[in-house]
Each structure stands twice: as C-alpha cells, then as structure tokens.
Design a protein around this motif. Structure first.
Motif, PDB file in Angstrom:
ATOM      1  N   UNK A  74       0.855  -1.186   0.000  1.00  0.00           N
ATOM      2  CA  UNK A  74       0.000   0.000   0.000  1.00  0.00           C
ATOM      3  C   UNK A  74       0.893   1.238   0.000  1.00  0.00           C
ATOM      4  N   UNK A  75       0.593   2.199  -0.872  1.00  0.00           N
ATOM      5  CA  UNK A  75       1.388   3.429  -0.983  1.00  0.00           C
ATOM      6  C   UNK A  75       0.581   4.624  -0.495  1.00  0.00           C
ATOM      7  N   UNK A  76       1.152   5.357   0.457  1.00  0.00           N
ATOM      8  CA  UNK A  76       0.569   6.602   0.941  1.00  0.00           C
ATOM      9  C   UNK A  76       1.390   7.739   0.341  1.00  0.00           C
ATOM     10  N   UNK A  77       0.759   8.625  -0.416  1.00  0.00           N
ATOM     11  CA  UNK A  77       1.475   9.730  -1.050  1.00  0.00           C
ATOM     12  C   UNK A  77       0.642  10.996  -0.943  1.00  0.00           C
ATOM     13  N   UNK A  78       1.321  12.145  -1.094  1.00  0.00           N
ATOM     14  CA  UNK A  78       0.594  13.405  -1.003  1.00  0.00           C
ATOM     15  C   UNK A  78       1.508  14.595  -1.186  1.00  0.00           C
ATOM     16  N   UNK A  79       1.032  15.755  -0.761  1.00  0.00           N
ATOM     17  CA  UNK A  79       1.795  16.996  -0.904  1.00  0.00           C
ATOM     18  C   UNK A  79       1.488  17.905   0.285  1.00  0.00           C
ATOM     19  N   UNK A  88       9.701  16.733   7.439  1.00  0.00           N
ATOM     20  CA  UNK A  88       8.951  15.629   6.869  1.00  0.00           C
ATOM     21  C   UNK A  88       7.500  15.656   7.305  1.00  0.00           C
ATOM     22  N   UNK A  89       6.820  14.538   7.070  1.00  0.00           N
ATOM     23  CA  UNK A  89       5.443  14.383   7.541  1.00  0.00           C
ATOM     24  C   UNK A  89       5.371  13.106   8.368  1.00  0.00           C
ATOM     25  N   UNK A  90       4.447  13.067   9.293  1.00  0.00           N
ATOM     26  CA  UNK A  90       4.258  11.904  10.156  1.00  0.00           C
ATOM     27  C   UNK A  90       3.018  11.152   9.693  1.00  0.00           C
ATOM     28  N   UNK A  91       3.193   9.881   9.325  1.00  0.00           N
ATOM     29  CA  UNK A  91       2.091   9.073   8.805  1.00  0.00           C
ATOM     30  C   UNK A  91       1.695   8.040   9.861  1.00  0.00           C
ATOM     31  N   UNK A  92       0.415   8.051  10.213  1.00  0.00           N
ATOM     32  CA  UNK A  92      -0.149   7.099  11.176  1.00  0.00           C
ATOM     33  C   UNK A  92      -1.003   6.104  10.409  1.00  0.00           C
ATOM     34  N   UNK A  93      -0.832   4.809  10.667  1.00  0.00           N
ATOM     35  CA  UNK A  93      -1.686   3.758  10.102  1.00  0.00           C
ATOM     36  C   UNK A  93      -2.083   2.837  11.257  1.00  0.00           C
ATOM     37  N   UNK A  94      -3.390   2.649  11.457  1.00  0.00           N
ATOM     38  CA  UNK A  94      -3.792   1.811  12.582  1.00  0.00           C
ATOM     39  C   UNK A  94      -5.125   1.124  12.312  1.00  0.00           C
ATOM     40  N   UNK A  95      -5.278  -0.035  12.949  1.00  0.00           N
ATOM     41  CA  UNK A  95      -6.521  -0.820  12.906  1.00  0.00           C
ATOM     42  C   UNK A  95      -6.442  -1.837  14.026  1.00  0.00           C
ATOM     43  N   UNK A  96      -7.490  -1.888  14.854  1.00  0.00           N
ATOM     44  CA  UNK A  96      -7.449  -2.806  15.986  1.00  0.00           C
ATOM     45  C   UNK A  96      -6.269  -2.481  16.891  1.00  0.00           C
ATOM     46  N   UNK A  97      -5.481  -3.501  17.258  1.00  0.00           N
ATOM     47  CA  UNK A  97      -4.315  -3.287  18.106  1.00  0.00           C
ATOM     48  C   UNK A  97      -3.056  -2.993  17.298  1.00  0.00           C
ATOM     49  N   UNK A 106      10.052  14.701   2.915  1.00  0.00           N
ATOM     50  CA  UNK A 106       9.312  15.505   1.945  1.00  0.00           C
ATOM     51  C   UNK A 106      10.292  16.064   0.925  1.00  0.00           C
ATOM     52  N   UNK A 107       9.952  15.960  -0.358  1.00  0.00           N
ATOM     53  CA  UNK A 107      10.797  16.483  -1.428  1.00  0.00           C
ATOM     54  C   UNK A 107      10.728  18.008  -1.476  1.00  0.00           C
ATOM     55  N   UNK A 108      11.618  18.596  -2.271  1.00  0.00           N
ATOM     56  CA  UNK A 108      11.692  20.050  -2.370  1.00  0.00           C
ATOM     57  C   UNK A 108      10.393  20.660  -2.889  1.00  0.00           C
ATOM     58  N   UNK A 109       9.651  19.908  -3.694  1.00  0.00           N
ATOM     59  CA  UNK A 109       8.386  20.435  -4.226  1.00  0.00           C
ATOM     60  C   UNK A 109       7.199  20.159  -3.301  1.00  0.00           C
ATOM     61  N   UNK A 110       7.465  19.619  -2.117  1.00  0.00           N
ATOM     62  CA  UNK A 110       6.408  19.384  -1.146  1.00  0.00           C
ATOM     63  C   UNK A 110       5.759  18.018  -1.232  1.00  0.00           C
ATOM     64  N   UNK A 111       6.164  17.175  -2.184  1.00  0.00           N
ATOM     65  CA  UNK A 111       5.555  15.861  -2.337  1.00  0.00           C
ATOM     66  C   UNK A 111       6.221  14.846  -1.411  1.00  0.00           C
ATOM     67  N   UNK A 112       5.473  13.819  -1.060  1.00  0.00           N
ATOM     68  CA  UNK A 112       6.007  12.726  -0.236  1.00  0.00           C
ATOM     69  C   UNK A 112       5.319  11.422  -0.625  1.00  0.00           C
ATOM     70  N   UNK A 113       5.979  10.305  -0.349  1.00  0.00           N
ATOM     71  CA  UNK A 113       5.411   8.996  -0.693  1.00  0.00           C
ATOM     72  C   UNK A 113       6.145   7.908   0.076  1.00  0.00           C
TER      73      UNK A 113
END
Length: 250
Positions: A74-79, A88-97, A106-113
């Motif tokens: 699974x790929x999480x990407x954005x700007x 950078x950005x902080x990515x949270x992924x959770x389900x159940x426990x 984060x890249x110079x143009x603001x994108x991340x993946x």
C-alpha cells in the motif's frame, strides 16, 4: 489718455484676481498628487504581503490501492505546502491493536510517498493520518514507540498523555481516529493533517477442483465352472463298473 490708462489698470486687476484663484489650486494638485506608478507599486506590494501573511500550512494525501488484498503493498502519497519541509510528515496507520507511526521525508516540491507492506496483517479497515508539523518544524502530537509507555499518544510540548492504542484503556479504530483528530486540533500548535482509510481484504479462497468419478468396467473374466471334474467323475464311474464286472466273472 486717462481713459486708456484706467482701462489698462482695470484689465490688470482682473488678470490678477484670476491668477489668485487659479494658482493655489494648481499648486495643490502638483504637490499633493502621487505618481501613478508609485501608487500601483505600493498596492502590489501590499497585496503580496497580505498573500504571504495569510498562507497557512496545508497537506493532502491519497492511498493506493483503496482495497488491497493482504500481501499487496500500500502506498501513501501526497503533498504539503507552507510548512517546514525538512521535518517531513508523520504518517499514522492503525486498525485494531495494530499501529504504525513513521516519519516520511518531503521532497523540495512538497511531495512525499512511502510504500508499506501488508503481509501478515489482518483484514480490516485501516485508518491513515498524514500530519505536517507546520512552520515550526515540530510535531505537537506523536506516539511513544518504545519503553513502558509504548503505544501512548502524547503532547510533545507539555508531555501530557492523551490516549493509548494498546493496553489497559486503549482506544481503537474509529474511536482512536476521533481521539487523534481532537488531539492534533487542540494541542495549541500549528500542525495540520488529513485523514483517509483503506480496506485490507482477505485473499480469495483457492478454487476447489472436483474430479468426476467414472465407473470403470471390470475386466475380470466371468467365473465359469470347468467341465473337467464332471468328465473325471464319469470316467471313474465307468472304470468302477468295469472292475466290478471283471471281479464278478472270476
């Protein structure tokens, strides 16, 4: 002669009055008016300052694929914009426990993946938060990843514990998403975030291949009684009779 001189003086007086009325107005115009180019430049500068001042941190994100099968990455990407990109950005992924919190560059143009493995994860609805630290470069809300308080969400500025993903009193799934939203909104910093979900589904069951059973004809020969015992019995009987006759004649 006197008449001509009087007429000339009268004309001069009239001209002097006209000059007094006109010159102050002209002077006021020439002194008070600003050049058109200067006024336009000032307006443009003010607009630019207003634009910079009103710009706020922003972040958006997507997840792909939206309904992955267990084992599919699974790929999480954005700007993100108007924020401290070096943090950078902080990515949270959770389900159940299950909970995963990671910092993504984060890249110079603001994108991340970032791509995450789903091998071994249970099928469920997973909640995703992409959090930007804003302009101060500091995440106001984060999770303790190790130690006695692992899984506990805290305010990094005050050190106060907010809620926990694991253990006694844990909050999970939709309730955890609501608690995390409230924490980021109310912690008093300039963090911004966006949230989304994806459904991790179980792989399809392997198709059952059915083999049709066919009646196999028997190749064993039919059982038949051999005539040999009957023939032997008849011959023995004849021999017995002939033997008896011969004995009688003697």
């Amino acid at each position: 002669m006197n008449t001509s001189r009087s007429s000339g003086l009268a004309a001069c007086a009239v001209l002097l009055v006209i000059a007094c009325l006109v010159l102050p107005v002209s002077g006021a115009v020439s002194v008070g008016a600003a050049p058109a180019s200067t006024t336009a430049a000032s307006t443009t500068t003010a607009a630019a300052v207003a634009t910079v001042t009103s710009a706020k941190p922003f972040i958006s994100a997507t997840v792909s694929p939206a309904d992955p099968v267990v084992g599919t990455p699974v790929t999480i990407s954005g700007v993100t914009s108007n924020a401290n990109l070096s943090a950078g950005v902080q990515v949270w992924i959770f389900a159940g426990s299950y909970v995963n919190v990671s910092t993504v560059p984060v890249n110079a143009d603001g994108t991340f993946s970032k791509t995450y493995s789903t091998t071994g994860l249970p099928a469920a609805t997973y909640y995703v938060f992409a959090q930007s630290p804003g302009t101060d470069g500091m995440f106001g809300i984060t999770m303790q990843s190790s130690g006695q308080y692992a899984g506990q969400v805290v305010n990094t500025k005050t050190g106060a514990a907010i809620f926990t993903f694991t253990g006694t009193g844990s909050v999970q799934d939709a309730a955890a998403a609501a608690a995390l939203s409230d924490a980021i909104n109310l912690h008093g910093g300039d963090d911004v975030y966006t949230k989304l979900t994806f459904n991790l589904v179980s792989p399809p069951a392997a198709p059952v291949t059915s083999t049709s059973l066919q009646t196999i004809p028997s190749t064993a020969p039919a059982t038949t009684k051999s005539p040999l015992p009957l023939e032997l019995t008849g011959i023995g009987l004849i021999i017995g009779i002939l033997g008896a006759v011969l004995v009688t004649r003697k």
